[in-house]
Motif scaffolding. Sequence first.
Motif, PDB file in Angstrom:
ATOM      1  N   ALA A  37       0.628  -1.205  -0.044  1.00 35.24           N
ATOM      2  CA  ALA A  37       0.085   0.089   0.206  1.00 35.24           C
ATOM      3  C   ALA A  37       0.831   1.289  -0.144  1.00 35.24           C
ATOM      4  CB  ALA A  37      -0.885  -0.028   1.231  1.00 35.24           C
ATOM      5  N   HIS A  38       0.366   2.427  -0.676  1.00 32.15           N
ATOM      6  CA  HIS A  38       1.027   3.543  -0.578  1.00 32.15           C
ATOM      7  C   HIS A  38      -0.066   4.707  -0.516  1.00 32.15           C
ATOM      8  CE1 HIS A  38       0.847   2.983  -5.016  1.00 32.15           C
ATOM      9  NE2 HIS A  38       0.619   4.366  -4.712  1.00 32.15           N
ATOM     10  N   LEU A  39       0.301   5.933  -0.054  1.00 31.67           N
ATOM     11  CA  LEU A  39      -0.456   7.056  -0.137  1.00 31.67           C
ATOM     12  C   LEU A  39      -0.065   7.960  -1.367  1.00 31.67           C
ATOM     13  CD1 LEU A  39      -0.603   8.294   3.459  1.00 31.67           C
ATOM     14  CD2 LEU A  39      -2.661   6.876   2.315  1.00 31.67           C
ATOM     15  N   ASN A  80       4.921   5.303   1.277  1.00 31.86           N
ATOM     16  CA  ASN A  80       4.929   3.864   1.264  1.00 31.86           C
ATOM     17  C   ASN A  80       4.966   3.258   2.299  1.00 31.86           C
ATOM     18  OD1 ASN A  80       5.103   3.828  -1.846  1.00 31.86           O
ATOM     19  ND2 ASN A  80       7.438   4.136  -1.544  1.00 31.86           N
ATOM     20  N   PHE A  81       3.824   2.152   2.365  1.00 33.45           N
ATOM     21  CA  PHE A  81       3.528   1.720   3.708  1.00 33.45           C
ATOM     22  C   PHE A  81       4.123   0.298   3.567  1.00 33.45           C
ATOM     23  CE2 PHE A  81      -0.268   4.010   3.461  1.00 33.45           C
ATOM     24  CZ  PHE A  81      -0.253   4.576   4.803  1.00 33.45           C
ATOM     25  N   THR A  82       4.686  -0.154   4.795  1.00 33.21           N
ATOM     26  CA  THR A  82       5.404  -1.465   4.716  1.00 33.21           C
ATOM     27  C   THR A  82       4.574  -2.630   4.409  1.00 33.21           C
ATOM     28  OG1 THR A  82       6.656  -0.848   6.805  1.00 33.21           O
ATOM     29  CG2 THR A  82       6.874  -3.001   6.395  1.00 33.21           C
ATOM     30  N   GLY A  83       4.964  -3.383   3.383  1.00 33.16           N
ATOM     31  CA  GLY A  83       4.519  -4.468   2.827  1.00 33.16           C
ATOM     32  C   GLY A  83       4.280  -5.492   3.676  1.00 33.16           C
ATOM     33  N   SER A  84       3.239  -6.592   3.642  1.00 37.57           N
ATOM     34  CA  SER A  84       3.063  -7.656   4.599  1.00 37.57           C
ATOM     35  C   SER A  84       2.810  -8.996   3.833  1.00 37.57           C
ATOM     36  CB  SER A  84       1.515  -7.499   5.276  1.00 37.57           C
ATOM     37  OG  SER A  84       1.146  -8.589   6.168  1.00 37.57           O
ATOM     38  N   TYR A  85       3.493  -9.744   4.219  1.00 37.30           N
ATOM     39  CA  TYR A  85       3.709 -11.244   3.845  1.00 37.30           C
ATOM     40  C   TYR A  85       2.381 -12.100   4.066  1.00 37.30           C
ATOM     41  CZ  TYR A  85       5.508 -16.043   2.734  1.00 37.30           C
ATOM     42  OH  TYR A  85       5.640 -17.271   2.247  1.00 37.30           O
ATOM     43  N   LEU A  86       1.745 -12.457   3.180  1.00 41.25           N
ATOM     44  CA  LEU A  86       0.622 -13.284   3.548  1.00 41.25           C
ATOM     45  C   LEU A  86       0.794 -14.912   3.494  1.00 41.25           C
ATOM     46  CD1 LEU A  86      -1.743 -11.223   1.118  1.00 41.25           C
ATOM     47  CD2 LEU A  86      -1.241 -10.774   3.702  1.00 41.25           C
ATOM     48  N   GLY A  87       1.953 -15.214   3.451  1.00 41.07           N
ATOM     49  CA  GLY A  87       2.146 -16.717   3.717  1.00 41.07           C
ATOM     50  C   GLY A  87       2.053 -17.482   2.499  1.00 41.07           C
ATOM     51  N   ASP A  88       1.979 -16.917   1.281  1.00 40.97           N
ATOM     52  CA  ASP A  88       2.363 -17.639   0.204  1.00 40.97           C
ATOM     53  C   ASP A  88       1.165 -18.722  -0.133  1.00 40.97           C
ATOM     54  OD1 ASP A  88       3.538 -18.066  -2.668  1.00 40.97           O
ATOM     55  OD2 ASP A  88       4.790 -19.405  -1.737  1.00 40.97           O
ATOM     56  N   VAL A  89       0.047 -18.336   0.031  1.00 39.73           N
ATOM     57  CA  VAL A  89      -0.953 -19.404   0.104  1.00 39.73           C
ATOM     58  C   VAL A  89      -1.353 -19.843  -1.294  1.00 39.73           C
ATOM     59  CG1 VAL A  89      -3.493 -19.735   0.794  1.00 39.73           C
ATOM     60  CG2 VAL A  89      -2.046 -18.098   2.318  1.00 39.73           C
ATOM     61  N   SER A 108      -8.832 -15.973   2.744  1.00 41.82           N
ATOM     62  CA  SER A 108      -8.985 -14.606   3.518  1.00 41.82           C
ATOM     63  C   SER A 108      -7.545 -14.149   4.091  1.00 41.82           C
ATOM     64  CB  SER A 108     -10.056 -14.777   4.578  1.00 41.82           C
ATOM     65  OG  SER A 108      -9.760 -15.660   5.492  1.00 41.82           O
ATOM     66  N   ALA A 109      -7.375 -13.050   4.235  1.00 40.70           N
ATOM     67  CA  ALA A 109      -6.075 -12.599   4.921  1.00 40.70           C
ATOM     68  C   ALA A 109      -6.309 -11.394   5.441  1.00 40.70           C
ATOM     69  CB  ALA A 109      -5.179 -12.505   3.911  1.00 40.70           C
ATOM     70  N   GLU A 110      -5.331 -10.699   6.356  1.00 40.08           N
ATOM     71  CA  GLU A 110      -5.590  -9.347   6.972  1.00 40.08           C
ATOM     72  C   GLU A 110      -4.240  -8.798   6.556  1.00 40.08           C
ATOM     73  OE1 GLU A 110      -6.362  -7.736  11.214  1.00 40.08           O
ATOM     74  OE2 GLU A 110      -6.587  -9.827  11.098  1.00 40.08           O
ATOM     75  N   TYR A 111      -4.157  -7.344   6.278  1.00 42.21           N
ATOM     76  CA  TYR A 111      -3.296  -6.563   6.121  1.00 42.21           C
ATOM     77  C   TYR A 111      -3.140  -5.176   7.075  1.00 42.21           C
ATOM     78  CZ  TYR A 111      -0.028  -3.481   3.698  1.00 42.21           C
ATOM     79  OH  TYR A 111       0.835  -2.296   3.288  1.00 42.21           O
ATOM     80  N   ALA A 112      -2.522  -5.299   7.896  1.00 38.42           N
ATOM     81  CA  ALA A 112      -2.402  -4.124   8.879  1.00 38.42           C
ATOM     82  C   ALA A 112      -1.482  -3.151   8.305  1.00 38.42           C
ATOM     83  CB  ALA A 112      -1.956  -4.634  10.255  1.00 38.42           C
ATOM     84  N   VAL A 116      -4.033   0.226  -2.372  1.00 35.60           N
ATOM     85  CA  VAL A 116      -3.671  -1.037  -1.778  1.00 35.60           C
ATOM     86  C   VAL A 116      -3.717  -2.211  -2.932  1.00 35.60           C
ATOM     87  CG1 VAL A 116      -3.915  -2.628  -0.067  1.00 35.60           C
ATOM     88  CG2 VAL A 116      -4.587  -0.401   0.095  1.00 35.60           C
ATOM     89  N   SER A 117      -2.515  -3.184  -3.008  1.00 26.28           N
ATOM     90  CA  SER A 117      -2.564  -4.065  -3.910  1.00 26.28           C
ATOM     91  C   SER A 117      -1.978  -5.507  -3.688  1.00 26.28           C
ATOM     92  CB  SER A 117      -1.405  -3.643  -5.084  1.00 26.28           C
ATOM     93  OG  SER A 117      -1.509  -2.185  -5.460  1.00 26.28           O
ATOM     94  N   LEU A 118      -2.716  -6.383  -4.105  1.00 27.38           N
ATOM     95  CA  LEU A 118      -2.405  -7.882  -3.766  1.00 27.38           C
ATOM     96  C   LEU A 118      -1.115  -8.080  -4.731  1.00 27.38           C
ATOM     97  CD1 LEU A 118      -3.050 -10.208  -2.309  1.00 27.38           C
ATOM     98  CD2 LEU A 118      -4.371 -10.889  -4.108  1.00 27.38           C
ATOM     99  N   VAL A 119      -0.030  -8.659  -4.291  1.00 28.58           N
ATOM    100  CA  VAL A 119       1.017  -9.490  -4.978  1.00 28.58           C
ATOM    101  C   VAL A 119       0.682 -10.808  -5.093  1.00 28.58           C
ATOM    102  CG1 VAL A 119       3.419  -9.675  -5.394  1.00 28.58           C
ATOM    103  CG2 VAL A 119       2.591  -7.635  -4.795  1.00 28.58           C
ATOM    104  N   TYR A 120       0.637 -11.578  -6.342  1.00 25.42           N
ATOM    105  CA  TYR A 120       0.324 -13.253  -6.242  1.00 25.42           C
ATOM    106  C   TYR A 120       1.274 -13.598  -7.404  1.00 25.42           C
ATOM    107  CZ  TYR A 120      -2.407 -11.999 -10.444  1.00 25.42           C
ATOM    108  OH  TYR A 120      -2.872 -11.582 -11.479  1.00 25.42           O
ATOM    109  N   SER A 121       1.812 -14.894  -7.334  1.00 27.86           N
ATOM    110  CA  SER A 121       2.585 -15.479  -8.272  1.00 27.86           C
ATOM    111  C   SER A 121       1.816 -16.515  -9.110  1.00 27.86           C
ATOM    112  CB  SER A 121       3.658 -16.364  -7.667  1.00 27.86           C
ATOM    113  OG  SER A 121       3.201 -17.097  -6.640  1.00 27.86           O
ATOM    114  N   ALA A 122       2.104 -16.687 -10.163  1.00 25.23           N
ATOM    115  CA  ALA A 122       1.147 -17.363 -11.309  1.00 25.23           C
ATOM    116  C   ALA A 122       2.088 -17.891 -12.346  1.00 25.23           C
ATOM    117  CB  ALA A 122      -0.067 -16.727 -11.799  1.00 25.23           C
ATOM    118  N   GLY A 123       2.378 -19.213 -12.455  1.00 20.88           N
ATOM    119  CA  GLY A 123       3.078 -19.653 -13.633  1.00 20.88           C
ATOM    120  C   GLY A 123       4.700 -19.039 -13.337  1.00 20.88           C
ATOM    121  N   GLY A 124       5.001 -18.980 -12.120  1.00 19.31           N
ATOM    122  CA  GLY A 124       6.544 -18.768 -11.654  1.00 19.31           C
ATOM    123  C   GLY A 124       6.745 -17.208 -11.784  1.00 19.31           C
ATOM    124  N   ALA A 125       5.772 -16.303 -12.114  1.00 16.93           N
ATOM    125  CA  ALA A 125       6.008 -14.885 -12.232  1.00 16.93           C
ATOM    126  C   ALA A 125       5.215 -14.095 -11.289  1.00 16.93           C
ATOM    127  CB  ALA A 125       5.719 -14.601 -13.626  1.00 16.93           C
TER     128      ALA A 125
END
Length: 219
Positions: free
Chosen positions: A73-75, A87-96, A105-109, A125-134
């Motif tokens: 996230a950022h302002l 820029n806010f500190t990113g949060s690792y969501l566990g690589d679910v 479901s997840a929580e971002y503080a 606010v953005s979600l980062v995910y991996s698909a196909g190795g990218a």
Amino acid sequence: MRHTSMVAKIALLLAFALLVPVAPAQAQDEVVQVLHWWPDNPTSSFFPGKTASCVLGVRNVGVAPLNVTYALAHLASPYNASINIFNFTGSYLGDVPLAPGEETSAEYAIFFPKQLPPRDFVLQVSLVYSAGGAYQQKMFYNETISIVEEPTLFDTQLIGLYLIGLATLAGIAYFFAEFARGKGWIKKSKPAARPAAVSSNKEEWLRGTAADPRLRKKQ
């Protein structure tokens, strides 16, 4: 706080369940669907020096498995959202891992620093995910928010207003009291007369006699 987040996660999962039968056909390039909820900040007002939690509901709407990894996230400026301010500190969501059709479901503080001035910003606010190795990124929140000062029990401005109000009431009361006295509606009470102090000349003469040796000899 934990109870509220759990309720929010359940609500998002139910929302996903309701959206599935009625949702229109997804765009070909859309891979994830993200629902969000701010349990403690429903009016988009945030306090400097405080943490706000965003509850996410993520669903894989693509045809390939993916992993839910980070939240960022950022302002930005409210006049130009392309201008990054903080820029806010990113949060690792566990690589679910999510197979097609699965959801989680997840929580971002997010901690808002104390030095933020009370004004409007654009929060992205953005979600980062991996698909196909990218790694890929999906912005799911892009709204104008307000940074406001947290209310306190002792507000100096309110105290000043109270003092001014009390002084005004006291002045009005004094004016009417003087007006009533001038009209004779209120009579001034006379002070009680003090009894005059009576001194005994005989006692003073006896004390003087006892002190004078010449008078004692004559006696």
